[in-house]
Write an enzyme that holds these catalytic residues in place. Sequence first.
Site, PDB file in Angstrom:
ATOM      1  N   TYR A 161      -6.572  44.225 -22.588  1.00  0.00           N
ATOM      2  CA  TYR A 161      -7.822  43.470 -22.616  1.00  0.00           C
ATOM      3  C   TYR A 161      -8.796  44.041 -21.603  1.00  0.00           C
ATOM      4  O   TYR A 161      -8.425  44.682 -20.614  1.00  0.00           O
ATOM      5  CB  TYR A 161      -7.582  41.982 -22.332  1.00  0.00           C
ATOM      6  N   PHE A 171     -14.651  41.827 -14.738  1.00  0.00           N
ATOM      7  CA  PHE A 171     -13.923  41.015 -13.762  1.00  0.00           C
ATOM      8  C   PHE A 171     -12.422  41.223 -13.828  1.00  0.00           C
ATOM      9  O   PHE A 171     -11.704  40.904 -12.878  1.00  0.00           O
ATOM     10  CB  PHE A 171     -14.243  39.523 -13.922  1.00  0.00           C
ATOM     11  N   ASP A 172     -11.929  41.773 -14.931  1.00  0.00           N
ATOM     12  CA  ASP A 172     -10.494  42.047 -15.041  1.00  0.00           C
ATOM     13  C   ASP A 172     -10.279  42.936 -16.249  1.00  0.00           C
ATOM     14  O   ASP A 172     -10.943  42.758 -17.290  1.00  0.00           O
ATOM     15  CB  ASP A 172      -9.708  40.749 -15.179  1.00  0.00           C
ATOM     16  N   ILE A 189      -6.013  30.524 -21.177  1.00  0.00           N
ATOM     17  CA  ILE A 189      -7.168  29.667 -21.469  1.00  0.00           C
ATOM     18  C   ILE A 189      -7.255  29.377 -22.966  1.00  0.00           C
ATOM     19  O   ILE A 189      -6.785  30.149 -23.799  1.00  0.00           O
ATOM     20  CB  ILE A 189      -8.471  30.296 -20.964  1.00  0.00           C
ATOM     21  N   TYR A 215     -12.893  28.869 -17.976  1.00  0.00           N
ATOM     22  CA  TYR A 215     -12.547  28.323 -16.661  1.00  0.00           C
ATOM     23  C   TYR A 215     -13.482  27.203 -16.212  1.00  0.00           C
ATOM     24  O   TYR A 215     -13.401  26.753 -15.079  1.00  0.00           O
ATOM     25  CB  TYR A 215     -12.515  29.446 -15.626  1.00  0.00           C
ATOM     26  N   PHE A 232     -14.353  39.261 -23.976  1.00  0.00           N
ATOM     27  CA  PHE A 232     -13.124  40.053 -23.899  1.00  0.00           C
ATOM     28  C   PHE A 232     -13.018  40.983 -25.109  1.00  0.00           C
ATOM     29  O   PHE A 232     -13.281  40.559 -26.244  1.00  0.00           O
ATOM     30  CB  PHE A 232     -11.876  39.169 -23.917  1.00  0.00           C
TER      31      PHE A 232
END
Length: 240
Positions: A161, A171-172, A189, A215, A232
């Site tokens: 991902y 962010f990731d 999530i 979130y 994503f």
Amino acid sequence: MRSLFVFALIMISSRAFQLARVARPTFSRGLFSTAPEGQEPMYALGINLAKQIGGQFRGLIDTNGPEMDAVIQGFKDTMKDELTEEPNAFLAKHGPELNNILQERAGSVVDKMKTDGEDFITNFLDVNEDAVKTDSGIVYLPMVEGTGESPKIENTVEVHYHGQLTDGTVFDSSVQRGQTISFPLGNVIKGWQEGLQMMKEGGKATLVIPSDLAYGDAGSGETIPPGATLKFEVELFKVQ
């Protein structure tokens, strides 16, 4: 008894605390050019204090006007024992007003984050004809159609991902780390739970997830702001 300085750091809402993640600073060459010559270690201390404490209020106070001047003056007067009023009494008097100001501003910034997310989703749908918006509000855009099975909520999945905020900030990303990740689908999530069940093994898709399915108003850690819509790219390798 602990100092009433806690007023300014703990008694504000959790949303106010996390707004540092909404307004991200950008850095350029010459970042340390304002450090006084010969005092670089003390300047580093100032940077450290700002990172540990000041960042919690980025976006909530005006850093280019009298508000920032007042914050710095309060810090200096306290450090130099030059306060003209007993500090705990001063905090007890003005702490509640500070809390109200920060909470109000935090709410405004989070609301703007949500509005920006809604606008992003609208534009994403406009420019991607194959994208669909589900009843829950996530957006699903197939990139590569898989041929294997679709996961169920009780399955464990292996994926790659790449996660971004709507401004493009990464962010990731397991892709950047170069290693896939496996996890029970029921532990992530809600937007992921729904989106991955729309995929098949071998498939790749883009998911755009509004904050209430990600979130929420709390955000996550230092990377995902409160109220943030997330994008994503997900590649589904295996369903177990």
